[in-house]
Design a protein around this motif. Structure first.
Motif, PDB file in Angstrom:
ATOM      1  N   PHE A 295       3.230 -12.574  -3.281  1.00 37.27           N
ATOM      2  CA  PHE A 295       3.136 -11.074  -4.048  1.00 37.27           C
ATOM      3  C   PHE A 295       1.681 -10.607  -3.316  1.00 37.27           C
ATOM      4  O   PHE A 295       0.994 -11.240  -2.727  1.00 37.27           O
ATOM      5  N   GLY A 296       1.634  -9.048  -3.339  1.00 32.35           N
ATOM      6  CA  GLY A 296       0.394  -8.392  -2.907  1.00 32.35           C
ATOM      7  C   GLY A 296      -0.095  -7.581  -3.940  1.00 32.35           C
ATOM      8  O   GLY A 296       0.378  -7.206  -5.040  1.00 32.35           O
ATOM      9  N   SER A 297      -1.491  -7.287  -3.826  1.00 33.89           N
ATOM     10  CA  SER A 297      -2.158  -6.404  -4.628  1.00 33.89           C
ATOM     11  C   SER A 297      -3.093  -5.442  -3.937  1.00 33.89           C
ATOM     12  O   SER A 297      -3.594  -5.858  -2.921  1.00 33.89           O
ATOM     13  N   VAL A 298      -3.317  -4.105  -4.475  1.00 34.78           N
ATOM     14  CA  VAL A 298      -4.326  -3.401  -4.003  1.00 34.78           C
ATOM     15  C   VAL A 298      -5.211  -2.766  -5.009  1.00 34.78           C
ATOM     16  O   VAL A 298      -4.739  -2.757  -6.062  1.00 34.78           O
ATOM     17  N   GLY A 299      -6.330  -2.471  -4.457  1.00 36.49           N
ATOM     18  CA  GLY A 299      -7.580  -1.870  -5.443  1.00 36.49           C
ATOM     19  C   GLY A 299      -8.294  -1.016  -4.996  1.00 36.49           C
ATOM     20  O   GLY A 299      -8.483  -0.621  -3.979  1.00 36.49           O
TER      21      GLY A 299
ATOM     22  N   THR B  68      -3.943   2.762  -3.836  1.00 37.23           N
ATOM     23  CA  THR B  68      -3.118   2.899  -4.994  1.00 37.23           C
ATOM     24  C   THR B  68      -1.627   2.511  -5.161  1.00 37.23           C
ATOM     25  O   THR B  68      -1.083   2.503  -6.171  1.00 37.23           O
ATOM     26  N   SER B  69      -1.048   2.042  -3.877  1.00 37.09           N
ATOM     27  CA  SER B  69       0.186   1.514  -4.099  1.00 37.09           C
ATOM     28  C   SER B  69       0.567   0.589  -2.917  1.00 37.09           C
ATOM     29  O   SER B  69      -0.176   0.750  -1.710  1.00 37.09           O
ATOM     30  N   ILE B  70       1.485  -0.320  -3.183  1.00 37.28           N
ATOM     31  CA  ILE B  70       1.831  -1.015  -2.333  1.00 37.28           C
ATOM     32  C   ILE B  70       3.434  -1.514  -2.437  1.00 37.28           C
ATOM     33  O   ILE B  70       4.019  -1.462  -3.480  1.00 37.28           O
ATOM     34  N   SER B  71       4.164  -1.244  -1.268  1.00 36.25           N
ATOM     35  CA  SER B  71       5.812  -1.524  -1.348  1.00 36.25           C
ATOM     36  C   SER B  71       6.103  -2.589  -0.253  1.00 36.25           C
ATOM     37  O   SER B  71       5.605  -2.493   0.894  1.00 36.25           O
ATOM     38  N   PHE B  72       6.946  -3.614  -0.769  1.00 38.32           N
ATOM     39  CA  PHE B  72       7.622  -4.524   0.193  1.00 38.32           C
ATOM     40  C   PHE B  72       8.984  -4.171   0.689  1.00 38.32           C
ATOM     41  O   PHE B  72       9.693  -3.848  -0.059  1.00 38.32           O
ATOM     42  N   ARG B  73       9.147  -4.158   2.130  1.00 39.42           N
ATOM     43  CA  ARG B  73      10.465  -3.534   2.630  1.00 39.42           C
ATOM     44  C   ARG B  73      11.042  -4.647   3.698  1.00 39.42           C
ATOM     45  O   ARG B  73      10.029  -5.478   3.969  1.00 39.42           O
ATOM     46  N   ASN B  74      12.138  -4.527   3.945  1.00 38.15           N
ATOM     47  CA  ASN B  74      12.747  -5.466   4.857  1.00 38.15           C
ATOM     48  C   ASN B  74      11.815  -5.675   6.022  1.00 38.15           C
ATOM     49  O   ASN B  74      11.569  -6.952   6.614  1.00 38.15           O
ATOM     50  N   GLU B  75      11.544  -4.719   6.711  1.00 41.68           N
ATOM     51  CA  GLU B  75      10.641  -4.772   8.170  1.00 41.68           C
ATOM     52  C   GLU B  75       9.268  -4.436   8.083  1.00 41.68           C
ATOM     53  O   GLU B  75       8.467  -4.497   8.936  1.00 41.68           O
TER      54      GLU B  75
END
Length: 600
Positions: free
Chosen positions: A402-406, A568-575
């Motif tokens: 998992f990831g986090s941003v701050g 403010t945002s993080i999204s995980f995508r296939n590539e």
């Protein structure tokens, strides 16, 4: 660009970072932002959020991207890591006056290449439904602010419904809408429907059905975010009072709670299989909570300020060594010699999303239509149903990524491994059990995380533990600066008076929540007539809020400064991984390239 490379100083902006699966690289040609950049205006302080929808049009760029920045809202075709972005050609651009967009969400069931439905929430409490492609639909909810006058903090379509959506506000209230129903011309009258520990649910008392259908009152202070489980049966809510509350959505029953170390919880996300929930907030920590065991599994220490968003990576979340085993097919047949699904087995850098085994719900043609009259495609599910189950215990190591941003402008990646998940609650932390992948008895263990040294971490937790000294050490004999001090740190927090706790927060003012302080000063909690601080103290040292020495302390696999402004945002995508910062700059980080077939 050389000064911004991996080997630069600690304050340099990184353009790539390395994990066990390879190197992630910043794709500068895939950078989204306002077409004409202007100096960052800190007065328009609404968080920049990012939403995606896959319109499934068969092209190389099937995704649509939405993001807000200041008073503006943009919708683009998202072209991934391979194609350059033309910022002068957005699908839609809107500039709002008098109110600012704060959050948005695409309908994942109801879309086509020519039409999508997008919900947008605003600072003044209104909600708008638009079609940014056709531009024929534009509905306003709570237009006169008769339902709620406070900022919309989170908005989501109900995963199991075509036309219902949920909206939370900084008032601490949450409302269920039906996009086909009107809002009344007068303030709604409510009647009690259900009540529980720390929450109440009301229905509208009207002759004809209208919005809102339900009103939830949860906790003390703002509701900061909520998230549905992958099976859509459960709802996790985090609030400014520092509580995570998990509900069974259909029955509105409270199933479990968790309390932050201190301060409000700002973000929440479910693991792909629905077994774990990760939260982040004003204690600068990420906290993993087990849904099945109803306990905190571990806390992660890597950020130096508030954690704004957390998300699981479903594409790299289950790992095992190269093992061949018998696998059960969807009809129970044994598929001998097949590799277990959803696992990394051959050293490749990419895997498909893992099959779910802990949380599933089927949508069939009986309860969701396949095609709408206007030609929009209707997705029959938004989850991954289990198709095969492994029959033998061949996994040597399980890992959730998992990831986090701050606020500290840093991106952290974390590996939640099997050795952490199996640690019992309350065990004395006298050895390094909290480091991702450390397993001295296994040659297949993951590499040690490359987190920042303690001297570089001046956050609220580090300010307490930095000067404490202990004899604890890594399994290999090296000192661990954070875990060395957990015993002393937890005992210090346990003996602080209320005034002492406030002094501790003043040492790091950017981590001090005014809303949290106001809630602490409130006279009573309505439900049980107890002050919030007193209530929180009762939870300290329990499974709902364990001391630092009662759970593993996880360190990040990667912790890199990737922006000049807070993330403010993080999204995980296939590539790729997509991050956003408060300047309104959306960055794409390409995953390591897949090895060619036959390559060693």
């Amino acid at each position: 660009m050389a000064a911004q490379s991996e080997g630069g100083g600690k304050d340099d902006i990184k353009t790539h970072f390395v994990t066990r699966e390879g190197s992630y690289k910043l794709m500068t040609h895939s950078e989204y932002s306002k077409p004409s950049r202007v100096a960052f205006n800190g007065q328009t302080n609404t968080p920049v959020k990012v939403s995606f929808v896959d319109v499934n049009d068969g092209t190389a760029s099937p995704d649509r991207l939405c993001f807000n920045v200041g008073r503006e809202l943009y919708v683009y075709v998202y072209k991934g890591v391979h194609k350059a972005v033309d910022l002068t050609k957005p699908i839609d651009k809107r500039i709002y006056k008098g109110t600012l967009p704060t959050c948005h969400d695409f309908n994942q069931h109801y879309f086509s290449p020519e039409s999508v439905l997008l919900l947008v929430g605003f600072t003044a409490g209104q909600v708008q439904l638009i079609d940014p492609i056709k531009k024929e639909i534009s509905k306003l909810y709570n237009e006169e602010r008769l339902i709620d006058k406070t900022k919309v903090t989170c908005i989501k379509w109900i995963p199991s419904s075509l036309n219902q959506f949920l909206v939370s506000h900084s008032s601490g209230q949450m409302y269920l809408y039906n996009e086909e129903l009107p809002c009344g011309q007068t303030p709604p009258n409510y009647q009690p429907f259900k009540q529980g520990d720390g929450f109440s649910v009301y229905t509208c008392k009207t002759k004809s059905t209208r919005n809102p259908m339900y009103r939830w009152v949860i906790g003390q202070g703002a509701i900061n975010e909520f998230a549905f489980s992958p099976c859509s049966k459960y709802l996790a809510v985090v609030s400014q009072d520092g509580h995570l509350r998990v509900f069974q959505y259909s029955t509105m029953d409270l199933l479990g709670t968790m309390k932050s170390f201190f301060g409000g919880l700002l973000c929440v996300n479910w693991s792909p299989d629905g077994k774990y929930i990760v939260t982040g907030g004003e204690d600068d920590l990420v906290t993993v909570w087990s849904f099945h065991e109803k306990r905190v599994v571990c806390r992660g220490h890597g950020h130096r300020s508030w954690v704004n968003m957390v998300a699981f990576d479903p594409y790299t979340s289950i790992v095992c060594d190269e093992t061949v085993s018998d696998v059960l097919g969807p009809d129970g047949e044994v598929l001998s010699g097949r590799t277990a699904p959803g696992v990394l087995t051959d050293g490749s850098n990419h895997i498909s999303k893992p099959d779910l085994t802990g949380c599933s719900q089927d949508y069939t043609a009986n309860n969701l239509p396949q095609q709408q009259p206007n030609g929009r495609h209707v997705s029959t599910s938004n989850h991954y149903s289990p198709s095969t189950l492994e029959t033998s215990t061949t996994l040597n190591c399980i890992s959730y990524r998992f990831g986090s941003v701050g606020q500290d402008t840093e991106l952290c990646l974390w590996d939640l491994t099997e050795d952490i998940l199996k640690q019992p609650y309350g065990k004395s932390r006298t050895s390094s059990v909290g480091l991702a992948g450390i397993n001295s008895s296994s040659s297949q263990s993951l590499p040690r995380s490359n987190s920042l040294p303690s001297s570089q971490k001046s956050n609220s937790v580090a300010s307490v533990v930095a000067n404490d000294v202990s004899s604890n050490a890594y399994a290999d004999g090296h000192a661990h600066p954070i875990q060395n001090a957990v015993m002393n740190a937890s005992s210090k927090f346990a003996t602080l008076s209320v005034s002492d706790r406030k002094d501790e927060k003043k040492e790091h003012k950017r981590n001090f929540s005014l809303a949290a302080r106001n809630s602490e000063k409130s006279s009573v909690v309505k439900s049980n007539n107890v002050r919030p601080v007193d209530s929180a103290m009762k939870l300290y040292g329990t499974q709902a809020c364990p001391r630092l020495d009662q759970v593993p302390i996880l360190e990040p696999l990667v912790c890199k400064k990737v922006s000049h402004e807070r993330l403010t945002s993080i999204s995980f995508r296939n590539e790729c991984i997509v991050t956003a910062c408060q300047e309104g700059i959306i960055l794409t980080w390409a995953r390591p390239e897949k090895p060619r077939d036959g390559a060693e």
